[in-house]
Scaffold this motif. Structure first.
Motif, short mmCIF file in Angstrom:
data_model
loop_
_atom_site.label_atom_id
_atom_site.label_comp_id
_atom_site.label_asym_id
_atom_site.label_seq_id
_atom_site.Cartn_x
_atom_site.Cartn_y
_atom_site.Cartn_z
N PHE A 143 91.97 126.96 12.79
CA PHE A 143 92.48 128.32 12.81
C PHE A 143 93.81 128.36 13.57
CE2 PHE A 143 88.37 129.27 11.31
CZ PHE A 143 88.33 130.58 10.87
N HIS A 144 94.68 129.29 13.18
CA HIS A 144 95.92 129.49 13.92
C HIS A 144 96.13 130.98 14.15
CE1 HIS A 144 97.41 130.24 9.81
NE2 HIS A 144 98.37 130.95 10.39
N ASN A 145 96.90 131.30 15.16
CA ASN A 145 97.12 132.69 15.55
C ASN A 145 98.25 133.30 14.72
OD1 ASN A 145 97.93 135.11 17.07
ND2 ASN A 145 96.53 134.35 18.61
N LYS A 146 97.92 134.39 14.05
CA LYS A 146 98.91 135.11 13.24
C LYS A 146 98.98 136.55 13.72
CE LYS A 146 99.98 136.55 8.51
NZ LYS A 146 99.50 136.58 7.10
N LYS A 147 99.99 136.85 14.52
CA LYS A 147 100.21 138.21 15.03
C LYS A 147 98.98 138.75 15.76
CE LYS A 147 103.57 139.37 11.42
NZ LYS A 147 103.94 140.29 10.31
N GLY A 148 98.35 137.88 16.57
CA GLY A 148 97.24 138.32 17.39
C GLY A 148 95.88 138.21 16.75
N ILE A 149 95.82 137.69 15.50
CA ILE A 149 94.55 137.50 14.80
C ILE A 149 94.47 136.04 14.38
CG2 ILE A 149 93.15 138.13 12.79
CD1 ILE A 149 94.56 140.87 12.82
N TRP A 150 93.35 135.38 14.71
CA TRP A 150 93.16 133.99 14.32
C TRP A 150 92.71 133.92 12.87
CZ3 TRP A 150 94.50 129.91 17.37
CH2 TRP A 150 94.76 130.20 18.71
N VAL A 151 93.42 133.15 12.05
CA VAL A 151 93.10 133.03 10.62
C VAL A 151 93.02 131.55 10.26
CG1 VAL A 151 94.19 135.22 9.99
CG2 VAL A 151 95.54 133.11 9.95
N ARG A 152 92.37 131.27 9.12
CA ARG A 152 92.27 129.90 8.65
C ARG A 152 93.66 129.37 8.32
NH1 ARG A 152 88.23 126.41 9.19
NH2 ARG A 152 89.07 125.32 7.38
N GLY A 168 87.32 135.48 9.84
CA GLY A 168 86.60 134.37 9.24
C GLY A 168 85.11 134.60 9.26
N THR A 169 84.38 133.59 8.85
CA THR A 169 82.93 133.66 8.77
C THR A 169 82.30 132.47 9.49
OG1 THR A 169 83.00 132.48 6.66
CG2 THR A 169 82.95 134.90 6.56
N LEU A 170 81.00 132.55 9.65
CA LEU A 170 80.29 131.52 10.41
C LEU A 170 79.90 130.35 9.49
CD1 LEU A 170 79.32 131.61 13.48
CD2 LEU A 170 77.04 131.91 12.53
N GLU A 171 80.88 129.82 8.80
CA GLU A 171 80.62 128.70 7.90
C GLU A 171 80.65 127.38 8.69
OE1 GLU A 171 79.71 129.09 4.82
OE2 GLU A 171 79.98 131.25 4.96
N PRO A 172 79.96 126.35 8.17
CA PRO A 172 79.94 125.06 8.87
C PRO A 172 81.33 124.51 9.16
CG PRO A 172 78.29 125.07 7.14
CD PRO A 172 79.08 126.35 6.98
N GLU A 173 82.28 124.72 8.21
CA GLU A 173 83.63 124.17 8.41
C GLU A 173 84.47 125.01 9.37
OE1 GLU A 173 83.82 126.62 4.53
OE2 GLU A 173 82.40 125.31 5.58
N ASN A 174 83.99 126.20 9.73
CA ASN A 174 84.76 127.08 10.63
C ASN A 174 84.36 126.91 12.09
OD1 ASN A 174 86.02 128.12 8.40
ND2 ASN A 174 85.03 130.13 8.47
N VAL A 175 83.07 126.84 12.35
CA VAL A 175 82.56 126.85 13.72
C VAL A 175 81.85 125.53 14.02
CG1 VAL A 175 81.13 128.09 15.40
CG2 VAL A 175 82.24 129.35 13.55
N LYS A 176 82.17 124.94 15.14
CA LYS A 176 81.58 123.66 15.53
C LYS A 176 80.11 123.86 15.91
CE LYS A 176 86.03 122.09 17.39
NZ LYS A 176 86.78 121.69 18.61
N ASN A 177 79.30 122.87 15.62
CA ASN A 177 77.90 122.90 16.04
C ASN A 177 77.78 122.77 17.55
OD1 ASN A 177 77.07 123.14 13.40
ND2 ASN A 177 76.51 120.98 13.16
N ASN A 178 76.73 123.39 18.11
CA ASN A 178 76.41 123.28 19.54
C ASN A 178 77.60 123.65 20.44
OD1 ASN A 178 73.77 122.00 18.94
ND2 ASN A 178 75.03 120.27 18.29
#
Length: 285
Positions: A11-20, A114-124
């Protein structure tokens, strides 16, 4: 200060919102127009205000205000902001970019589109998660609870709210894209299947059960109230405004008394035996 890279991928920060890095996530149950309508309603709504009070109180009992809290599917960030204002380290995760913009206007510090997809959020990696009136929108609710469990650290906490009792089902649930309403026993059974320990489970909005049953459900069934799909957009907006806006006069006084009575009960650690909503705190085993 929490580094987003400690629990998020790409993710990167775009005008204060983190996006893919490859673009914005946009899959959501609500259109941009509906998000704007909700945004205008939330700040004048007694329902959203009281729900935030209950969530904040239960959070104080079971969650840590010194650790990150990820509010998954938190919409325009109303409750997220209320908790941020009380000193919590809040991150809003919301797939609708329109809702993320509204949350930014509200003053939220950390917003992830974004969403809580496996590729977005790290496990544990996530210590605490809020899932507020989201689970009923997900067909595979048990699978989603298992996915969240994968993302939580050992001993991590999940606080959820869901609508209660199938007997309160109306066309409002159809219009909102709900798959079901729950009982506390059903939520506990789901939590057990997903390998959580239940720290707390109970009802709230106990004073709304009869009004919903008599007015929203009953009047629809006998034809005195149009189903949501039969109303014009303007009629739906007006009914929504009347349901949620702050009350005045005698009704405001009565509602305030009922809210305080229920909140006192919760503060004395006495469970509310029924209600139109359920609040539950789960811990990753």
């Amino acid at each position: 200060m929490v580094d987003i890279n400690s629990f998020m991928h790409g993710f990167h920060n775009k005008k204060g919102i983190w996006v893919r890095d490859y673009g914005q996530d946009t899959a959501t149950k609500f259109s941009e127009e509906e998000q704007e309508r909700l945004y205008a309603l939330e700040d004048i709504s007694w329902w959203f205000r009281y729900r935030a009070e209950v969530i904040t109180y239960i959070s104080r009992r079971f969650l840590s205000d010194s650790s990150l809290v990820l509010d998954v599917g938190g919409g325009n960030g109303y409750t997220t902001l209320k908790m941020q204002e009380k000193g919590w380290c809040m991150f809003l995760m919301e797939p609708s970019y329109a809702a993320c913009r509204n949350a930014k206007k509200r003053g939220l510090n950390h917003i992830i589109c974004g969403t809580l997809e496996p590729e977005n959020v790290k496990n544990n990696s996530v210590p605490q998660v809020l899932l507020l009136d989201v689970l009923e929108h997900i067909e595979d609710d048990a699978g989603f609870l298992k996915l969240i469990r994968q993302k939580l650290v050992r001993g991590g906490k999940l606080l959820i709210t869901v609508p209660a009792f199938q007997m309160l089902w109306s066309s409002e649930d159809d219009a909102a894209g709900h798959y079901r309403r729950y009982t506390v026993k059903q939520v506990i059974r789901l939590a057990d299947q997903a390998n959580y320990h239940v720290c707390y489970a109970g009802y709230f909005f106990g004073f709304l059960v009869l009004p919903i049953l008599l007015v929203r459900v009953g009047m629809e069934k006998i034809g005195l109230l149009k189903r949501t799909s039969e109303r014009t957009e303007e009629e739906n907006r007006e009914i929504g405004r009347k349901q949620f806006q702050e009350r005045k006069g005698l009704i405001k006084t009565l509602l305030s008394l009922l809210e305080k009575r229920e909140l006192r009960k919760l503060m004395k650690r006495r469970k509310v035996r029924w209600g139109s909503s359920i609040i539950c705190v789960l811990e990753k085993r």
